[in-house]
Design a protein around this motif. Structure first.
Motif, short mmCIF file in Angstrom:
data_model
loop_
_atom_site.label_atom_id
_atom_site.label_comp_id
_atom_site.label_asym_id
_atom_site.label_seq_id
_atom_site.Cartn_x
_atom_site.Cartn_y
_atom_site.Cartn_z
N ALA A 28 -3.84 13.92 53.62
CA ALA A 28 -2.54 14.65 52.81
C ALA A 28 -2.06 13.70 51.88
O ALA A 28 -2.24 12.23 52.14
CB ALA A 28 -1.65 14.95 53.92
N LEU A 29 -1.39 14.27 50.88
CA LEU A 29 -0.69 13.17 49.86
C LEU A 29 0.91 13.64 49.73
O LEU A 29 1.08 14.86 50.13
CB LEU A 29 -1.24 13.64 48.57
CG LEU A 29 -0.62 13.15 47.42
CD1 LEU A 29 -0.70 11.76 47.32
CD2 LEU A 29 -1.02 13.86 45.90
N ILE A 30 1.38 12.63 49.84
CA ILE A 30 3.05 12.72 49.48
C ILE A 30 3.31 11.94 48.16
O ILE A 30 2.92 10.95 47.59
CB ILE A 30 3.71 11.98 50.67
CG1 ILE A 30 3.20 12.15 52.10
CG2 ILE A 30 5.18 11.94 50.57
CD1 ILE A 30 3.80 11.34 53.18
N THR A 31 4.05 12.81 47.45
CA THR A 31 4.30 12.42 46.18
C THR A 31 5.65 13.03 45.53
O THR A 31 6.37 13.65 46.53
CB THR A 31 3.26 12.56 45.07
OG1 THR A 31 3.53 11.76 44.00
CG2 THR A 31 2.94 13.90 44.77
N ASP A 32 5.89 12.77 44.26
CA ASP A 32 7.18 13.58 43.87
C ASP A 32 6.74 14.25 42.36
O ASP A 32 6.29 15.38 42.11
CB ASP A 32 8.13 12.55 43.75
CG ASP A 32 7.92 11.15 43.53
OD1 ASP A 32 6.97 11.29 42.31
OD2 ASP A 32 8.57 10.28 44.02
N TYR A 33 7.02 13.47 41.38
CA TYR A 33 7.00 13.76 39.89
C TYR A 33 5.52 13.41 39.32
O TYR A 33 5.36 13.11 38.01
CB TYR A 33 8.11 13.68 39.04
CG TYR A 33 9.34 13.75 39.82
CD1 TYR A 33 9.60 15.02 40.37
CD2 TYR A 33 10.25 12.87 39.97
CE1 TYR A 33 10.82 15.52 41.02
CE2 TYR A 33 11.42 13.02 40.77
CZ TYR A 33 11.74 14.31 41.33
OH TYR A 33 13.02 14.48 41.70
#
Length: 371
Positions: free
Chosen positions: A282-287
Motif C-alpha cells: 500500500a501507498l500513503i501520500t497526499d498531493y
C-alpha cells in the motif's frame, strides 16, 4: 554582480554549445535526486546501454549506485567537465532543470527531453506564475488529460507532449530483486510506504505552501500508538520525506515498525525508491504525483490531507482535485489516526475510480528513437 555573472556565464555556455560539434554516442542526464528512478528506467531501455551516459550531479558525496554500469560516468554538474559534456552531448534528459539560461539548439543537432518528475497535481510553470522553467523539445504525459495540463503549464503545443508511460514506472512494475526487502517479506511482514510532499521547501523553488510544520503533513499523530498498531498488523512502514522538504531531522525517530529513510539510505541498501514501492502492499501520500504511477499496481492508496484547503489556496492544483473522486481513503484528521490508517491500508484498491483518466498509457515510448 551575481546577476551579471550569471548572464555572462549563460552567454558563454550557449555560445560554445552552438559552436562545438555533438557526439552521437554521448547522452547527458540531469535529475533530482541525482540517481532518480527516471534515470534507472531510462537505462533499462536497451538502446541507452549502447551510449556513453554522463550523469551530471551537484552532490557527489552519495556513492555511485551498483545498478549503474561502467559506461555511466558521474560528473560534477557545475564543473568545467560537466559543462563540456553538456555542450558536446547529442541528447539531454532532465527531470527538473539543466542550467539557468541554457537554450537548446534545434533538435536535429541536440535533442532535449524533459522527463519531468511526475504528472502535475500541483500548479507548475505558467499555471504557477513562473516563466523561468527550462526549455525542451519534447516532454511526457501519462494520459491525454495530463497532456492538456502540461501544454498549458509549459506553453507548448500538443505535438511536443508524448503520451507515454514514465521511465521510472518500469522499475515500479518490475520488482527488481532486493535482499533487504525479501528478508522483510520472508518474515511475513508487509511493506507500506509513506511519501508526503513538502509544505515548506529548503532547496530549489523556496516556498511555503502550508502552515503545517509536520513532515507528515498532519499534526498530532501519536507515533508510539501507530508503531504498536503496525506491529500488531505485521506492517513495516517506510517514511521518506520529500527531498525538498524543510523539517527538523530529529522530529521523528526510527522505531521497530517505522523507518525514516532518505536517498543515502536507499543507495546504501542498494535500492531506489520505485524498487521499494514495487515491494509495497500500500501507498500513503497526499498531493504527490506518485499516486498516479502507483495506480498501475492496483493496490490500496491512502491520502493524508489535513490541510487541503490551505494548500489549495497557497499553492493551488492544476485541476479540480475532488476528494470524493480520489482512488483511495482520505484521512483528514489525527483522531484515532492509527486505527484509521491501518483500516485504510487493508481496504481493497479503488484504482478504477480514475485510473484511465490519469494513467491511460502503460507503454513506455522508446525515447532513444526520437530524432
Amino acid at each position: 554582480m551575481n546577476g551579471v555573472r550569471g548572464i555572462l556565464l549563460s552567454f558563454f555556455i550557449n555560445t560554445i554549445n552552438y559552436i562545438l560539434p555533438k557526439l552521437e554516442r554521448k547522452v547527458v542526464f540531469i535529475g533530482y535526486p541525482e540517481y532518480d528512478d527516471m534515470l534507472r528506467g531510462l537505462i533499462l531501455q536497451s538502446n541507452v546501454l549502447c551510449k556513453d551516459l554522463y550523469i551530471l550531479v551537484k552532490n557527489q558525496s552519495i556513492g555511485k549506485p551498483n545498478w549503474l554500469s561502467n559506461r555511466c560516468y558521474i560528473v560534477n554538474k557545475n564543473s568545467i567537465a560537466g559543462i563540456y559534456h553538456l555542450v558536446t552531448s547529442r541528447r539531454i534528459y532532465f527531470t527538473h532543470g539543466i542550467l539557468n539560461g541554457f537554450k537548446p539548439l534545434i533538435q536535429e543537432k541536440q535533442l532535449v527531453i524533459n522527463l519531468w518528475h511526475g504528472m502535475p497535481l500541483k500548479k507548475i510553470g505558467y499555471m504557477d506564475n513562473k516563466s523561468n522553467f527550462p526549455q525542451f523539445h519534447y516532454t511526457l504525459a501519462t494520459s491525454p488529460f495530463f497532456s492538456e495540463i502540461i501544454q498549458e503549464a509549459f506553453g507548448v503545443s500538443a505535438d511536443k507532449v508524448i503520451i507515454s508511460d514514465l521511465p521510472r514506472n518500469t522499475i515500479l512494475k518490475s520488482k527488481i530483486f532486493s535482499q533487504v526487502l525479501e528478508d522483510i517479506s520472508r518474515n511475513g511482514r508487509r511493506i507500506v510506504v509513506w511519501l508526503p510532499t513538502y509544505r515548506t521547501s529548503k532547496v530549489g523553488d523556496i516556498r511555503s505552501d502550508s502552515s503545517c510544520t509536520s513532515l507528515l503533513g498532519i499534526e498530532g499523530i501519536d507515533l508510539l500508538k501507530l508503531n504498536i498498531e503496525l506491529n500488531n498488523q505485521g506492517v513495516e512502514l517506510f517514511i521518506k520525506p520529500h527531498p525538498m522538504a524543510k523539517f527538523n531531522e530529529n522530529e521523528m525517530d526510527t522505531m521497530s515498525n517505522i523507518r525514516i529513510i532518505n536517498e543515502r539510505w536507499l543507495t546504501d541498501s542498494d535500492l531506489t525508491l520505485y524498487q521499494l514501492l514495487s515491494y509495497s502492499s500500500a501507498l500513503i501520500t497526499d498531493y504527490s504525483s506518485v499516486f498516479i504511477d502507483y495506480l498501475s499496481l492496483e493496490r490500496p492508496i491512502v491520502f493524508v490531507m489535513s490541510d487541503v484547503k490551505e494548500y489549495e489556496s497557497r499553492r493551488g492544483f492544476s485541476f479540480d482535485l475532488n476528494l470524493e473522486g480520489v482512488p483511495g481513503k482520505v484521512i483528514s484528521n489525527s483522531v484515532d489516526f492509527e486505527v484509521q490508517l491501518t483500516n485504510a491500508i487493508n481496504e481493497p484498491s479503488n484504482y478504477r475510480k480514475c485510473s484511465k483518466k490519469y494513467y491511460s498509457s502503460s507503454v513506455l515510448s522508446d525515447l532513444i528513437k526520437i530524432k
